[in-house]
Design a protein around this motif. Structure first.
Motif, PDB file in Angstrom:
ATOM      1  N   PHE A 361     -18.236   3.694   0.324  1.00  0.00           N
ATOM      2  CA  PHE A 361     -19.594   3.484  -0.193  1.00  0.00           C
ATOM      3  C   PHE A 361     -19.614   2.399  -1.266  1.00  0.00           C
ATOM      4  O   PHE A 361     -20.534   1.576  -1.321  1.00  0.00           O
ATOM      5  CB  PHE A 361     -20.158   4.796  -0.757  1.00  0.00           C
ATOM      6  CG  PHE A 361     -20.712   5.716   0.292  1.00  0.00           C
ATOM      7  CD1 PHE A 361     -21.687   5.271   1.175  1.00  0.00           C
ATOM      8  CD2 PHE A 361     -20.275   7.013   0.396  1.00  0.00           C
ATOM      9  CE1 PHE A 361     -22.205   6.110   2.145  1.00  0.00           C
ATOM     10  CE2 PHE A 361     -20.774   7.863   1.371  1.00  0.00           C
ATOM     11  CZ  PHE A 361     -21.746   7.410   2.258  1.00  0.00           C
ATOM     12  N   LYS A 362     -18.596   2.375  -2.103  1.00  0.00           N
ATOM     13  CA  LYS A 362     -18.551   1.369  -3.157  1.00  0.00           C
ATOM     14  C   LYS A 362     -18.241  -0.023  -2.605  1.00  0.00           C
ATOM     15  O   LYS A 362     -18.740  -1.029  -3.118  1.00  0.00           O
ATOM     16  CB  LYS A 362     -17.534   1.777  -4.225  1.00  0.00           C
ATOM     17  CG  LYS A 362     -17.973   3.010  -5.017  1.00  0.00           C
ATOM     18  CD  LYS A 362     -17.200   3.187  -6.300  1.00  0.00           C
ATOM     19  CE  LYS A 362     -17.792   4.331  -7.139  1.00  0.00           C
ATOM     20  NZ  LYS A 362     -17.191   4.430  -8.472  1.00  0.00           N
ATOM     21  N   VAL A 363     -17.413  -0.076  -1.562  1.00  0.00           N
ATOM     22  CA  VAL A 363     -17.171  -1.363  -0.897  1.00  0.00           C
ATOM     23  C   VAL A 363     -18.470  -1.884  -0.291  1.00  0.00           C
ATOM     24  O   VAL A 363     -18.803  -3.084  -0.394  1.00  0.00           O
ATOM     25  CB  VAL A 363     -16.088  -1.213   0.188  1.00  0.00           C
ATOM     26  CG1 VAL A 363     -16.062  -2.443   1.106  1.00  0.00           C
ATOM     27  CG2 VAL A 363     -14.722  -1.011  -0.440  1.00  0.00           C
ATOM     28  N   LEU A 364     -19.228  -0.987   0.327  1.00  0.00           N
ATOM     29  CA  LEU A 364     -20.516  -1.369   0.909  1.00  0.00           C
ATOM     30  C   LEU A 364     -21.487  -1.844  -0.165  1.00  0.00           C
ATOM     31  O   LEU A 364     -22.172  -2.868  -0.004  1.00  0.00           O
ATOM     32  CB  LEU A 364     -21.109  -0.167   1.668  1.00  0.00           C
ATOM     33  CG  LEU A 364     -22.492  -0.368   2.306  1.00  0.00           C
ATOM     34  CD1 LEU A 364     -22.449  -1.490   3.337  1.00  0.00           C
ATOM     35  CD2 LEU A 364     -22.972   0.925   2.946  1.00  0.00           C
ATOM     36  N   ARG A 365     -21.544  -1.125  -1.281  1.00  0.00           N
ATOM     37  CA  ARG A 365     -22.418  -1.527  -2.387  1.00  0.00           C
ATOM     38  C   ARG A 365     -22.034  -2.899  -2.921  1.00  0.00           C
ATOM     39  O   ARG A 365     -22.900  -3.764  -3.151  1.00  0.00           O
ATOM     40  CB  ARG A 365     -22.317  -0.490  -3.506  1.00  0.00           C
ATOM     41  CG  ARG A 365     -23.190  -0.774  -4.721  1.00  0.00           C
ATOM     42  CD  ARG A 365     -22.691  -0.011  -5.941  1.00  0.00           C
ATOM     43  NE  ARG A 365     -21.343  -0.430  -6.317  1.00  0.00           N
ATOM     44  CZ  ARG A 365     -20.619   0.173  -7.259  1.00  0.00           C
ATOM     45  NH1 ARG A 365     -21.095   1.230  -7.892  1.00  0.00           N
ATOM     46  NH2 ARG A 365     -19.411  -0.266  -7.553  1.00  0.00           N
ATOM     47  N   ASN A 366     -20.734  -3.133  -3.090  1.00  0.00           N
ATOM     48  CA  ASN A 366     -20.275  -4.435  -3.589  1.00  0.00           C
ATOM     49  C   ASN A 366     -20.592  -5.561  -2.611  1.00  0.00           C
ATOM     50  O   ASN A 366     -20.919  -6.683  -3.009  1.00  0.00           O
ATOM     51  CB  ASN A 366     -18.766  -4.391  -3.853  1.00  0.00           C
ATOM     52  CG  ASN A 366     -18.439  -3.709  -5.175  1.00  0.00           C
ATOM     53  OD1 ASN A 366     -19.335  -3.209  -5.849  1.00  0.00           O
ATOM     54  ND2 ASN A 366     -17.163  -3.678  -5.534  1.00  0.00           N
ATOM     55  N   VAL A 393      -8.105  -3.343   1.466  1.00  0.00           N
ATOM     56  CA  VAL A 393      -7.756  -3.739   2.835  1.00  0.00           C
ATOM     57  C   VAL A 393      -7.129  -2.553   3.567  1.00  0.00           C
ATOM     58  O   VAL A 393      -7.442  -2.288   4.735  1.00  0.00           O
ATOM     59  CB  VAL A 393      -6.797  -4.943   2.824  1.00  0.00           C
ATOM     60  CG1 VAL A 393      -6.299  -5.241   4.235  1.00  0.00           C
ATOM     61  CG2 VAL A 393      -7.479  -6.160   2.224  1.00  0.00           C
ATOM     62  N   SER A 394      -6.244  -1.824   2.881  1.00  0.00           N
ATOM     63  CA  SER A 394      -5.620  -0.645   3.483  1.00  0.00           C
ATOM     64  C   SER A 394      -6.658   0.407   3.843  1.00  0.00           C
ATOM     65  O   SER A 394      -6.549   1.083   4.873  1.00  0.00           O
ATOM     66  CB  SER A 394      -4.595  -0.040   2.519  1.00  0.00           C
ATOM     67  OG  SER A 394      -3.533  -0.931   2.284  1.00  0.00           O
ATOM     68  N   LEU A 395      -7.666   0.554   2.986  1.00  0.00           N
ATOM     69  CA  LEU A 395      -8.745   1.513   3.247  1.00  0.00           C
ATOM     70  C   LEU A 395      -9.465   1.180   4.547  1.00  0.00           C
ATOM     71  O   LEU A 395      -9.672   2.054   5.395  1.00  0.00           O
ATOM     72  CB  LEU A 395      -9.743   1.494   2.084  1.00  0.00           C
ATOM     73  CG  LEU A 395     -11.101   2.168   2.333  1.00  0.00           C
ATOM     74  CD1 LEU A 395     -10.941   3.674   2.436  1.00  0.00           C
ATOM     75  CD2 LEU A 395     -12.086   1.799   1.233  1.00  0.00           C
ATOM     76  N   LEU A 396      -9.843  -0.094   4.708  1.00  0.00           N
ATOM     77  CA  LEU A 396     -10.566  -0.499   5.907  1.00  0.00           C
ATOM     78  C   LEU A 396      -9.675  -0.397   7.143  1.00  0.00           C
ATOM     79  O   LEU A 396     -10.147  -0.041   8.232  1.00  0.00           O
ATOM     80  CB  LEU A 396     -11.093  -1.923   5.742  1.00  0.00           C
ATOM     81  CG  LEU A 396     -12.123  -2.104   4.611  1.00  0.00           C
ATOM     82  CD1 LEU A 396     -12.518  -3.566   4.474  1.00  0.00           C
ATOM     83  CD2 LEU A 396     -13.364  -1.240   4.853  1.00  0.00           C
ATOM     84  N   ALA A 397      -8.381  -0.683   6.982  1.00  0.00           N
ATOM     85  CA  ALA A 397      -7.444  -0.547   8.099  1.00  0.00           C
ATOM     86  C   ALA A 397      -7.310   0.920   8.508  1.00  0.00           C
ATOM     87  O   ALA A 397      -7.291   1.248   9.700  1.00  0.00           O
ATOM     88  CB  ALA A 397      -6.082  -1.112   7.719  1.00  0.00           C
ATOM     89  N   PHE A 398      -7.239   1.804   7.509  1.00  0.00           N
ATOM     90  CA  PHE A 398      -7.132   3.235   7.794  1.00  0.00           C
ATOM     91  C   PHE A 398      -8.384   3.738   8.508  1.00  0.00           C
ATOM     92  O   PHE A 398      -8.305   4.471   9.500  1.00  0.00           O
ATOM     93  CB  PHE A 398      -6.929   4.012   6.490  1.00  0.00           C
ATOM     94  CG  PHE A 398      -6.876   5.509   6.677  1.00  0.00           C
ATOM     95  CD1 PHE A 398      -5.674   6.140   6.980  1.00  0.00           C
ATOM     96  CD2 PHE A 398      -8.014   6.285   6.547  1.00  0.00           C
ATOM     97  CE1 PHE A 398      -5.623   7.517   7.168  1.00  0.00           C
ATOM     98  CE2 PHE A 398      -7.976   7.656   6.723  1.00  0.00           C
ATOM     99  CZ  PHE A 398      -6.777   8.273   7.031  1.00  0.00           C
ATOM    100  N   PHE A 399      -9.549   3.339   8.000  1.00  0.00           N
ATOM    101  CA  PHE A 399     -10.815   3.761   8.587  1.00  0.00           C
ATOM    102  C   PHE A 399     -10.925   3.292  10.041  1.00  0.00           C
ATOM    103  O   PHE A 399     -11.325   4.053  10.930  1.00  0.00           O
ATOM    104  CB  PHE A 399     -11.970   3.197   7.759  1.00  0.00           C
ATOM    105  CG  PHE A 399     -13.328   3.651   8.210  1.00  0.00           C
ATOM    106  CD1 PHE A 399     -13.709   4.973   8.110  1.00  0.00           C
ATOM    107  CD2 PHE A 399     -14.225   2.732   8.744  1.00  0.00           C
ATOM    108  CE1 PHE A 399     -14.965   5.389   8.533  1.00  0.00           C
ATOM    109  CE2 PHE A 399     -15.485   3.126   9.167  1.00  0.00           C
ATOM    110  CZ  PHE A 399     -15.860   4.467   9.059  1.00  0.00           C
ATOM    111  N   THR A 400     -10.515   2.054  10.289  1.00  0.00           N
ATOM    112  CA  THR A 400     -10.550   1.510  11.642  1.00  0.00           C
ATOM    113  C   THR A 400      -9.605   2.269  12.574  1.00  0.00           C
ATOM    114  O   THR A 400      -9.975   2.650  13.687  1.00  0.00           O
ATOM    115  CB  THR A 400     -10.173   0.015  11.636  1.00  0.00           C
ATOM    116  OG1 THR A 400     -11.069  -0.692  10.776  1.00  0.00           O
ATOM    117  CG2 THR A 400     -10.229  -0.572  13.028  1.00  0.00           C
ATOM    118  N   ALA A 401      -8.378   2.487  12.100  1.00  0.00           N
ATOM    119  CA  ALA A 401      -7.391   3.204  12.912  1.00  0.00           C
ATOM    120  C   ALA A 401      -7.829   4.640  13.180  1.00  0.00           C
ATOM    121  O   ALA A 401      -7.645   5.166  14.286  1.00  0.00           O
ATOM    122  CB  ALA A 401      -6.034   3.193  12.210  1.00  0.00           C
TER     123      ALA A 401
END
Length: 485
Positions: A361-366, A393-401
């Motif tokens: 959510f904070k990445v989206l807000r930023n 970057v690791s967060l987005l990679a984890f979410f994608t995987a």
């Protein structure tokens, strides 16, 4: 390259710990004088012998461990533990298929709680205790347990902890990891025995109390009765289970600071805990209204059933006090979101973890702010801790995987003829280590025995991916892991 000797040495030592667990179950079998005594006797002997062989192969091993070794050790530990954990089921004849036995054991150690046993009440006490014990040891992690009781066994334990720990932010109570592990395990013991005392206060005997306490504290879900906690028809037990499931889903380091150090305000100041609490309240209120309006539940019954189910799904416990399969389908969507979100990092709960949802959510807000101010430098903090760019970057990679694995496994099961809703929620349940599923063919209170063998193996692999948070397993499957120095 990979240091196989240290891997053999550590696996051999860990098998001795598994043999001790089996000895405890052997004691239960002897106490009740049931036929599973022989199964556990054979299991102990085979496990000890295998531990001796691996220990011999790993003799004279140095304690130098690379990050590559740590990933392989953690993955092999959970795989091998589950392999030897099948022996009591197979030798005793309680499960006739290796696929079923491995599924059941992996589900236990990963605290998923999905079962393929249609009638658990026919099982002897030792086997029931074994199922619950796999939950309890797997709750905080097999290797993490070893770090707490035998830190000298796991050389380079910091790397191993990083490979097994849950959540993107690792927190410790002490500079020494082994000391932190001891304190966290004390918290775990406190929750377990407190839960057991609560259950016994409302009428459970000691065997029921310890089994349900291990299942609750580990947020696992295995039960010694077919109808789970609903068997007792006791609101007091249901509220007790709800309370201890909820606190088992809280970061144990945070819980220790709040209780032992009397810093209760630290709970509310923690960003992750706030989201965890707020989502629990909102989801409970929504389902409660649905049950009152559509299913004509009384207020207290609706509140108790909705709260229990939301906490059970969100902490990925899987115990049940009502059949959510008979609820309005819109509540299934809410429960599916609970499965996806999960509990807090550093707890026994599975799922994506609330901290990652907060970060997303904070990445989206930023990102939205960056559109208006392209040159702005926007920090991202969680409870005062700055999240670095590599962590984002690791967060987005984890979410994608995470989503990709759900999609692939669900697609395969749907293509093989499994009900759409069941296939999707089975995939979510396995990777989130939740246990129940939602659908028309397999309901949240039913076993998974009707699944074909190939689907059970998909589920088993997904459970392992989910418990070790995907990348610890996937990295071991890449060609570069084995070829590059």
């Amino acid at each position: 390259m990979i240091n196989f000797k240290i891997i053999y040495k550590i696996l051999g030592s860990l098998l001795f710990l598994e043999a001790i667990m089996m000895l405890a179950c052997l004691g239960v079998a002897l106490y009740y004088g049931e036929e599973d005594t022989f199964a556990f006797l054979v299991s102990v002997l085979v496990t000890v012998l295998s531990g001796i062989i691996l220990g011999y192969k790993g003799r004279n091993a140095d304690n130098i461990m690379s990050r590559r070794d740590s990933y392989l050790i953690v993955t092999l530990t959970w795989t091998v533990f589950s392999l030897f954990g099948t022996i009591p089921f197979m030798v005793g004849g309680y499960l006739h298929s290796f696929t079923d036995a491995y599924f059941e054991t992996m589900s236990g150690f990963t605290t998923t709680g999905a079962t393929i046993i249609d009638d658990v009440e026919i099982l002897p006490h030792g086997i029931l205790f074994w199922r619950s014990l796999t939950h309890w040891i797997g709750g905080l992690g097999i290797v993490f347990f070893t770090i707490a009781v035998l830190p000298q066994v796991v050389g380079g334990s910091t790397k191993v902890f990083a490979a097994e720990a849950t959540g993107p932010i690792k927190s410790k109570l002490s500079p020494r990891l082994s000391t932190s592990a001891k304190w966290i395990w004390l918290v775990y013991l406190f929750i377990t025995f407190g839960c057991m005392a609560g259950f016994m206060l409302f009428g459970m005997n000691w065997f029921e109390g310890i089994n349900y306490a291990m299942s609750t504290a580990a947020t696992g879900g295995y039960s010694i009765y077919n109808d789970s906690i609903e068997h007792f028809h006791s609101p007091g037990m249901e509220y007790t289970a709800t309370f201890f499931c909820f606190i088992s889903g809280v970061n144990f380091t945070l819980f220790y600071c709040a209780v032992a150090k009397k810093k209760v305000r630290a709970l509310w100041r923690d960003t992750e805990f706030r989201l965890y609490l707020i989502l629990t309240v909102l989801f409970t209120a929504f389902i409660m209204m649905e049950l009152v309006v559509r299913n004509h539940y009384g207020l207290e019954h609706a509140f108790r059933s909705s709260l229990f189910s939301v906490v059970s799904f969100m902490t990925t416990t899987g115990l049940f006090n009502d059949d959510a399969g008979k609820w309005p389908h819109v509540t299934w969507v809410v429960l599916a979101v609970c499965m996806l979100v999960g509990g807090c990092s550093g707890s026994t709960a599975g799922g994506m973890k609330c901290v990652r949802i907060t970060m997303l959510f904070k990445v989206l807000r930023n990102e939205l702010r960056q559109r208006l101010h392209p040159h702005a430098v926007l920090p991202l903090k969680i409870s005062g801790v700055n999240i670095t760019y590599p962590q984002r970057v690791s967060l987005l990679a984890f979410f994608t995987a995470y989503l990709l694995l759900i999609f692939i496994s669900a697609f395969i099961m749907i293509a093989s003829g499994i009900d759409n809703t069941n296939a999707i929620t089975i995939a979510m349940s396995c990777i989130g280590n939740v246990g129940p599923t939602l659908g028309l063919e397999i309901g949240p209170t039913m076993s998974w025995s009707m699944l074909p063998d190939f689907a059970k193996w998909i589920c088993t692999v997904m459970m392992l991916f989910g418990r070790l948070e995907i990348f610890s397993v996937i990295v071991c499957l890449t060609p570069s892991f084995w070829t590059e120095n």
